[in-house]
Every structure is written in structure tokens, then in C-alpha cells.
Design an enzyme around this catalytic site. Structure first.
Site, mmCIF file in Angstrom:
data_model
loop_
_atom_site.group_PDB
_atom_site.id
_atom_site.type_symbol
_atom_site.label_atom_id
_atom_site.label_comp_id
_atom_site.label_asym_id
_atom_site.label_seq_id
_atom_site.Cartn_x
_atom_site.Cartn_y
_atom_site.Cartn_z
ATOM 1 N N CYS A 4 3.461 -0.481 -12.375
ATOM 2 C CA CYS A 4 3.771 0.726 -13.140
ATOM 3 C C CYS A 4 4.941 0.406 -14.060
ATOM 4 O O CYS A 4 6.013 0.994 -13.959
ATOM 5 C CB CYS A 4 4.090 1.896 -12.214
ATOM 6 S SG CYS A 4 4.198 3.445 -13.128
ATOM 7 N N ASP B 38 5.433 -7.966 5.838
ATOM 8 C CA ASP B 38 5.750 -8.446 4.498
ATOM 9 C C ASP B 38 4.480 -9.066 3.927
ATOM 10 O O ASP B 38 3.915 -10.010 4.505
ATOM 11 C CB ASP B 38 6.870 -9.483 4.574
ATOM 12 C CG ASP B 38 7.377 -9.908 3.203
ATOM 13 O OD1 ASP B 38 6.584 -9.940 2.244
ATOM 14 O OD2 ASP B 38 8.577 -10.224 3.090
ATOM 15 N N ALA C 138 0.786 -1.234 0.000
ATOM 16 C CA ALA C 138 0.000 0.000 0.000
ATOM 17 C C ALA C 138 0.815 1.280 0.000
ATOM 18 O O ALA C 138 0.280 2.346 -0.316
ATOM 19 C CB ALA C 138 -0.957 0.016 1.192
ATOM 20 N N ASP D 153 -0.712 -3.947 -6.097
ATOM 21 C CA ASP D 153 0.086 -3.013 -6.907
ATOM 22 C C ASP D 153 1.535 -3.339 -6.583
ATOM 23 O O ASP D 153 2.130 -2.793 -5.660
ATOM 24 C CB ASP D 153 -0.270 -1.571 -6.549
ATOM 25 C CG ASP D 153 0.451 -0.561 -7.431
ATOM 26 O OD1 ASP D 153 0.642 -0.851 -8.622
ATOM 27 O OD2 ASP D 153 0.837 0.503 -6.915
#
Length: 457
Positions: free
Chosen positions: A391, A322, A274, A338
Site C-alpha cells: 500500500c 515470522d 495476513a 502483502d
């Protein structure tokens, strides 16, 4: 005449740009973190701040091209040039090749910067090198120093648009081998990116944010506003916590996990990686509207602290752990992964990063990404959804990771992710053949975000 200039006699914008490049070179700092604080501390604003930003970010982004030109003009490798002198040569060369600054001003101010610290000898060297640089424009230097486009088109385009060759090869492969698409992608990546704002749902609408920030409502995300210029920190809604700075592609990813069809959604949602909290804040805002709760996992205590700042008063519980072994119980309805990645999709926003990344970085990250996605699929309930995003457009980090994990776990299926981002002007014609979604700066105006959606029986 004195051998050195006093600091107060120098242009503060150029000094700030030089000091930013020095921090990047000496401390592996990030220009987009160093420079804004420096400008505030030194009370540099307005046109001077804009000029310092253009110089620092532009020179960091174009470093490979600039170094090739400097090496040719100096007739020595840049590794043999003192670092403090090289920083100034990069700034001067950038001004000569990529700005409207006059040649005399670009050379003389660079000489002054070096003379203020290094004395007359190095200043004379800088003067000679930059005068040599000024004899050709950027196109002429590219024609002289780049590989022949007839023999090595990828190498030529990589040089022209200031990218390491291996990254240009990755983009080519991700774009299906199209030379035209590759050129467009590299060109877009070589431009200074626009600033995208995100309106926090439940606090302010995009229309209200656009009016108060003098921006324009975004084309795709229902929460996005395009800021035409200026410092986002000057926007009142950002200072008050009603809005943030977030690429429109990232907004689409965060929204996607909240709109996917889930059987019997019990409102138990998870953001697995996050930090620094932008997506968690958007998902948390939507969770509050929907009566759901979000668990946010972050391995770094520092980054967890950043999340706490942006999710205050939202139904978000932060776990410093983790994500591969968080200790959380399975059964989540919606999970966003993500994943940590090479960041090749956001090179335009992190100007120096293209010169730091290597193929070895990608190899290590792929192992981590597969472990995280495997754990996400363990934590999601049957009929729930996992949104995997990076990304990065690197096939090794995107489609290959998804394919390998799906093949290794019984009962896992990849869903069509395109409906999850079909919003605003983002129609099927801009989303490819699926089932995944790959966004691009030159097509969508966003960072090169990848999105895949998975479920399990």
C-alpha cells in the site's frame, strides 16, 4: 464570571475531536481507531458524530499546514505552545480554513474548550491567535507561507495539500515527474476518503449488499460497494459477518492472487503477512468456493487474533510466525505477499500518518520486503504465482524491490499483472504500460496500491 467552564457546557462533538487529537499527540494513537470507539462510548451519533469525524480527521490530516498558519499567527513555533492548547488551536484553525463553520463559532467554541481546562490566560491566547487566523482564508495563507510555485513547485503543492515535502517528491517520482498528475494525486490524498465495503463471496453478493446498505455497486471489484455515508457498523451485513470494510484496491489485490493462471493448482494457497485479515477473509472465501485451503501467517499474536475473527468457518489455518522463517513447507500454488510498507498509499485513510513517517522508515522496510519476497519465491512451486503488493507507490518499495529480487534469483520471471485486475470498468487504458500495476486515488478512486506478479521455473 467563572474562569473555567463545566464539561457539560461544551459541544460534545468538538470535545471528542479534541480528545482524539490529544490521544494522537500524547500516545501516538491512530485517529481512525480512537474516534469511533469514543463516539460509541459517549453515545454521539448522527450529525454530531459526522462533525466530530470531520474535525478530528481533517485536523490530523492537515496538521502541517495548520501548524504553519498557527505559528505565523502566534509569532512563535508550535513546539513552544502547550500541547493541550495546540490541539484546540488546530481544531479552531481547521474550522476557520476548511469548513463552513462561521468565524465567531469557530473562535468562541475553541476559547471555551481551552477555558474549561486551562483557564482565562490560555483562553485569551487562543482567542487572539484564532482571530488573527480568521483574517485570511486558506488560499491567502497558502500564498503567504508556501514556497513560491515558480521557484519550488513541489514544495508549494506539498504545502497547499498538507503533505510533507519528501512524500510529495516520492509521488512526483512515481508519477513520472508530471506536475499535473502530482497536483491531482496530492489533492485526492487530501480529501476525506469514501467508505468501501466488501461482500464476502458465498455469503452475499455486491448487488445484495448495495441494496441492504443503500450503497452503490463498485466500479472495479466484483465484491465492492461504495457506502455514501454513515457508520459502516450500522450495516446489518457487516454486523452479521457477511461483509466488511475494505478499500476496493485491496479487494483487487486479494482477488488477483486467486485468478492468476497456475499450472495444476492443487489448492494450496498462502497469505504471508495476513494481519489484520481483510485480504485473508476474501481469499479464504474464494478458496472455499474453489475447494482450496489457505495458510495465513502473521507475526503478531494480537493481529493473528483479528484474523481469527474474520476467517471463522473458512478453510484458513493461521500460523503465528515470522514469515521470513515460518517453517512451512515449500510447494504453494498461490502466494500473496502483502508486505509491510510505509503506507504512503493509504494516507487519506490514516490521517495522522503522513506526519509520522520518515525516509528512514522506508529504508528499513525495503530490507524486510526483499527478505520476504525472496522467501515467497522459495515457498512457491515451479509454475506457481507470487503476488507482491504494497500500500505504497514509493518506487523503492515497489518496482525497485521486485527488480532487485528478480535479478538475484535464477529462474524467476515477472509476469504481466494487468490481466489480474482487468475487471469491471478497470480496462487496459487505466493500467499503464505494465508489467506491474500501480493504482492511485486520483485515477482509480482506490488507495495507491502496487501489484506485481512473479513466477519461477
Amino acid at each position: 464570571m467563572s474562569g473555567k467552564l463545566r464539561q457539560k457546557d461544551l459541544d460534545p462533538a468538538r470535545v471528542a475531536a479534541r480528545d482524539t487529537l490529544r490521544a494522537v499527540r500524547e500516545r501516538d494513537a491512530y485517529a481512525n481507531l480512537v474516534l469511533p470507539k469514543m463516539l460509541r462510548d459517549r453515545k454521539i451519533d448522527g450529525r454530531d458524530a459526522a462533525f466530530a469525524t470531520e474535525l478530528a480527521y481533517g485536523a490530523a490530516r492537515a496538521q502541517g499546514l495548520l501548524d504553519a498558519v498557527i505559528s505565523s499567527a502566534a509569532k512563535r513555533p508550535v513546539a513552544d505552545i502547550d500541547g493541550t492548547v495546540l490541539d484546540v488551536l488546530r481544531l479552531g484553525t481547521y474550522q476557520l480554513l476548511r469548513t463552513r463553520v462561521g468565524a465567531h463559532a469557530a473562535v468562541s467554541t475553541s476559547v471555551d474548550l481551552v477555558r474549561s481546562e486551562n483557564g482565562m490566560g490560555p483562553a485569551g491566547f487562543v482567542n487572539a491567535v484564532l482571530r488573527k487566523v480568521s483574517q485570511k482564508d486558506e488560499d491567502m495563507w497558502v500564498e503567504e507561507l508556501a514556497p513560491s510555485p515558480a521557484d519550488d513547485l513541489v514544495g508549494y503543492l506539498a504545502f497547499q495539500y498538507a503533505h510533507p515535502r519528501w512524500i510529495a517528491e516520492v509521488f512526483r517520482d512515481a508519477l513520472g515527474g508530471s506536475a499535473g498528475q502530482l497536483q491531482a494525486a496530492l489533492a485526492a490524498d487530501d480529501e476525506r476518503p469514501p467508505v468501501h465495503l466488501v461482500a464476502r463471496p458465498g455469503l452475499i453478493t455486491a448487488e445484495e449488499l448495495a441494496l441492504t446498505s443503500e450503497g452503490e455497486v463498485g466500479d472495479y471489484s466484483p465484491y465492492c460497494v461504495y457506502l455514501p455515508g454513515g457508520d459502516p457498523g450500522d450495516v446489518a451485513a457487516i454486523r452479521e459477518g457477511y461483509a466488511g470494510v475494505q478499500d476496493e484496491g485491496s479487494q483487487l489485490i486479494a482477488r488477483a492472487v486467486t485468478v492468476a493462471e497456475v499450472a495444476d493448482d492443487a489448492g494450496r494457497w498462502l497469505d504471508m503477512c495476513a494481519g489484520p485479515g481483510g485480504k485473508a477473509a476474501l481469499i479464504g472465501s474464494l478458496a472455499e468456493i474453489d475447494g482450496a485451503r489457505l495458510d495465513a501467517v502473521e507475526v503478531s499474536e494480537h493481529r493473528a487474533g483479528l484474523i481469527r475473527k474474520v476467517v471463522a468457518d473458512l478453510p484458513v489455518t493461521i500460523h503465528v510466525a515470522d514469515a521470513r522463517s515460518s517453517g512451512l513447507d515449500a510447494g504453494y500454488d498461490r502466494i500473496l505477499l502483502d508486505a509491510p510498507c510505509s503506507g504512503l498509499g493509504s494516507l487519506r485513510r490514516r490521517p495522522e500518518s503522513r506526519w509520522r513517517r520518515t525516509t528512514a522508515d522506508v529504508d528499513e522496510l525495503v530490507v524486510l520486503q526483499k527478505q520476504l519476497l525472496t522467501e515467497a519465491l522459495r515457498l512457491v512451486k515451479p509454475g506457481g504465482v507470487v503476488v507482491y503488493s504494497t500500500c505504497s507507490p514509493h518506487p523503492a518499495e515497489t518496482t525497485a524491490v521486485v527488480a532487485d529480487v528478480v535479478a538475484s534469483i535464477d529462474g524467476v520471471r515477472q509476469l504481466d499483472a494487468r490481466p489480474l485486475v482487468t475487471v469491471g470498468k478497470l480496462g487496459p487504458d487505466l493500467l499503464g504500460d505494465g508489467p506491474h500495476v500501480q493504482l492511485w486515488p486520483h485515477v482509480h478512486g482506490t488507495d495507491a496500491m502496487f501489484l506485481a506478479a512473479l513466477t519461477r521455473d
